[in-house]
Design a protein around this motif. Structure first.
Motif, mmCIF file in Angstrom:
data_model
loop_
_atom_site.group_PDB
_atom_site.id
_atom_site.type_symbol
_atom_site.label_atom_id
_atom_site.label_comp_id
_atom_site.label_asym_id
_atom_site.label_seq_id
_atom_site.Cartn_x
_atom_site.Cartn_y
_atom_site.Cartn_z
ATOM 1 N N LYS A 1 -14.187 8.147 -1.256
ATOM 2 C CA LYS A 1 -14.203 6.917 -0.474
ATOM 3 C C LYS A 1 -13.470 5.803 -1.215
ATOM 4 O O LYS A 1 -13.325 5.839 -2.439
ATOM 5 N N ASN A 2 -13.048 4.834 -0.447
ATOM 6 C CA ASN A 2 -12.273 3.726 -1.017
ATOM 7 C C ASN A 2 -13.089 2.996 -2.087
ATOM 8 O O ASN A 2 -14.246 2.632 -1.873
ATOM 9 N N LYS A 3 -12.489 2.810 -3.274
ATOM 10 C CA LYS A 3 -13.173 2.122 -4.362
ATOM 11 C C LYS A 3 -12.177 1.349 -5.198
ATOM 12 O O LYS A 3 -10.988 1.680 -5.265
ATOM 13 N N LYS A 4 -12.678 0.312 -5.822
ATOM 14 C CA LYS A 4 -11.855 -0.489 -6.741
ATOM 15 C C LYS A 4 -11.790 0.227 -8.069
ATOM 16 O O LYS A 4 -12.812 0.554 -8.675
ATOM 17 N N ASN B 1 -7.150 -0.521 -5.223
ATOM 18 C CA ASN B 1 -8.094 0.229 -4.401
ATOM 19 C C ASN B 1 -7.522 1.621 -4.167
ATOM 20 O O ASN B 1 -6.325 1.773 -3.907
ATOM 21 N N TYR B 2 -8.404 2.629 -4.229
ATOM 22 C CA TYR B 2 -7.914 4.010 -4.146
ATOM 23 C C TYR B 2 -8.871 4.838 -3.298
ATOM 24 O O TYR B 2 -10.098 4.697 -3.398
ATOM 25 N N LYS B 3 -8.310 5.715 -2.457
ATOM 26 C CA LYS B 3 -9.145 6.646 -1.684
ATOM 27 C C LYS B 3 -8.376 7.946 -1.435
ATOM 28 O O LYS B 3 -7.140 7.997 -1.523
ATOM 29 N N THR C 1 0.956 5.554 0.234
ATOM 30 C CA THR C 1 0.231 6.779 0.561
ATOM 31 C C THR C 1 1.047 7.970 0.095
ATOM 32 O O THR C 1 2.249 8.035 0.343
ATOM 33 N N THR D 1 -4.320 7.265 -1.014
ATOM 34 C CA THR D 1 -3.917 5.894 -0.681
ATOM 35 C C THR D 1 -4.185 4.965 -1.854
ATOM 36 O O THR D 1 -5.297 4.940 -2.388
ATOM 37 N N GLU E 1 -3.852 0.949 -2.780
ATOM 38 C CA GLU E 1 -3.623 -0.396 -2.252
ATOM 39 C C GLU E 1 -3.520 -1.379 -3.418
ATOM 40 O O GLU E 1 -4.466 -1.555 -4.183
ATOM 41 N N GLU F 1 -8.314 11.427 1.316
ATOM 42 C CA GLU F 1 -8.758 11.971 2.597
ATOM 43 C C GLU F 1 -8.036 13.274 2.893
ATOM 44 O O GLU F 1 -6.914 13.496 2.423
ATOM 45 N N THR G 1 0.849 -1.188 0.000
ATOM 46 C CA THR G 1 0.000 0.000 0.000
ATOM 47 C C THR G 1 0.881 1.233 0.000
ATOM 48 O O THR G 1 1.858 1.302 0.750
#
Length: 494
Positions: free
Chosen positions: A445-448, A426-428, A402, A471, A473, A430, A400
């Motif tokens: 928000k976190n999404k594929k 996965n990406y978000k 950041t 972020t 992942e 904040e 992951t």
């Protein structure tokens, strides 16, 4: 404002990239072992610093400086200059079509008037002789005044005039014919003849009947400064446009003239001098393009390829085919007979999954359109060259990353672009405030993110000090390349 990029692996190791260090972008993918070694070296280093990304050797134009040429090449260039000087001064560049045309017209007329009396025929012969004599005298005058001013792309071709770019032009023809002087000279003469007959020198002033700007256009420059020309063949999947562009012989002529007009526009962006950028980068997108079984497209492409190769030698630094379908290889076999080995050596082919990765080898991310995974957007003035280069981060499988962008001033607007080659991560996003009593704000928000995603662009206006945290992942079985850039726009109201 500072930015940090962190990579978390099973051992929770971190790679930190402070803002004050230079940010660079990879031009070519390195072998896995080499990349892994670079990451480990950074992780084990005493102080944080960015992963060094070496610039690819890429591709360089062959030198047009006389001092850089081989002796045999200098000799060939001098011989070509000598032949060209003699031909121009002797008025032997262009065919004497005007006289031949008059002779044929006169002969046809004589055949039709075979029953006329000798007196009329005699008068006609005398008139013919007078016209031919006048024509010859006129051509001699015009030859002295005009032929010595023969030019190609604004470069005078009479060697004794000493135009700065003449070596560049002549070397293109020599290289296209492997420095065979006679072959290069004949090629040059045919090009001049074609341009005269086709009125190419005035083509930029033409208002063509068909608008093909969605199919062919210039957009940006590559890493070496070459203007980039895009050929989008998928637009011809539209039946209406297909018929309008290729449905008749006249339409196909307009199609070709549009392509030649664009080529002339591209050449107008070049610096045809030793040391200058003297060729274009061609991108041909075959996504959703009609099959070569369609006769009209096949005929038009064959004509275009042949005429461009014959009359614009060495004006393409690379010809990159992207989104290549299975039938491309059949088309390539058809077109190969029109191409020299030198031309074919400049071909680069990329299947859909490798488009962005391939283009990045030649074009910086900020110059690649978003539909191809880059950061260039139409009519976009948010980022400029002064805003810095694009940064890169490598994320190993199962890791992951950041990226932290510090918001060091209240009321500023933070703007960022980010893309992951191949996505499937996965990406978000904040905003994390510095005050522990404040709440973290979810921007995205976190999404594929699927492989079809375009690069992300987002903004956030902060009302307190803190940082943006992006972020990524990577749960896939392959390492991923993350490209990003950012900027801060200060608000006048604060």
């Amino acid at each position: 404002m500072t930015v940090e990029a962190k990579v978390e692996e099973t051992q929770m190791a971190q790679v930190v990239i402070p803002e004050e260090e230079p940010k660079k972008i990879v031009e070519e993918s390195k072998k896995d072992v080499q990349v892994d070694n670079e990451v480990k070296q950074v992780v084990s280093d005493d102080g944080p610093k960015p992963k060094t990304v070496q610039k690819s050797s890429s591709y360089k134009e062959e030198s047009n400086f006389l001092s850089d040429l081989k002796d045999c090449e200098k000799k060939a260039l001098n011989e070509l200059k000598s032949k060209l000087e003699e031909a121009i001064l002797g008025n032997n560049i262009f065919k004497k079509e005007e006289i031949k045309k008059k002779e044929k017209e006169s002969e046809a007329k004589e055949g039709e008037e075979g029953e006329k009396n000798e007196e009329v025929k005699k008068e006609g012969d005398e008139e013919k002789e007078k016209q031919e004599k006048d024509c010859e005298e006129e051509k001699k005058v015009e030859g002295n005044e005009i032929d010595q001013d023969i030019a190609l792309w604004g470069i005078p071709l009479l060697p004794s005039k000493g135009a700065e770019g003449i070596d560049v032009i002549l070397l293109k023809f020599l290289r296209a014919r492997e420095f065979k002087v006679n072959d290069a000279f004949e090629m040059l003469k045919k090009t001049l003849q074609w341009r005269k007959e086709s009125k190419i020198d005035s083509i930029l002033e033409e208002d063509l009947q068909v608008d093909l700007s969605s199919a062919f256009y210039m957009n940006g420059i590559d890493r070496e400064g070459h203007p980039v020309c895009y050929n989008i063949y998928g637009v011809f999947g539209n039946e209406e446009l297909y018929k309008k562009a290729l449905g008749t012989d006249e339409n196909r002529k307009q199609f070709l003239r549009w392509r030649f007009q664009l080529m002339e526009k591209g050449i107008g962006k070049l610096d045809l001098k030793p040391g200058g950028v003297t060729s274009l980068l061609q991108i041909s997108d075959l996504k959703n393009s009609p099959s070569p079984s369609k006769k009209e497209l096949r005929v038009a492409m064959n004509q275009a390829v042949g005429l461009l190769q014959d009359n614009y030698p060495e004006f393409v630094a690379r010809n990159i085919f992207i989104n290549v379908p299975f039938w491309y290889y059949a088309l390539n076999s058809l077109l190969s007979r029109f191409l020299t080995q030198r031309s074919k050596s400049k071909f680069v082919v990329a299947r859909p999954a490798k488009v962005t990765e391939t283009l990045l080898k030649y074009i910086p991310a900020e110059e690649i359109p978003v539909q191809y995974g880059g950061f260039k957007r139409e009519s976009d003035f948010e980022f400029s060259k002064e805003d810095g280069e694009v940064s890169e981060l490598i994320i190993k499988s199962g890791s992951t990353a950041t990226i932290e962008i510090t918001a060091g001033e209240v009321g500023a607007t933070l703007l960022w672009d980010l893309t992951v080659l191949g996505w499937e991560v996965n990406y978000k996003e904040e905003f994390v405030p510095n005050d522990e009593g404040s709440y973290t704000i979810i921007i995205q928000k976190n999404k594929k993110m699927s492989s079809t995603e375009e690069p992300v662009r987002n903004t956030f206006k902060n009302t307190e000090l803190g940082k943006i945290v992006l972020t990524v992942e990577n749960n896939s079985g392959k390492k991923k390349r993350v490209l990003y850039r950012y900027k801060t726009k200060k608000s006048a109201s604060f």
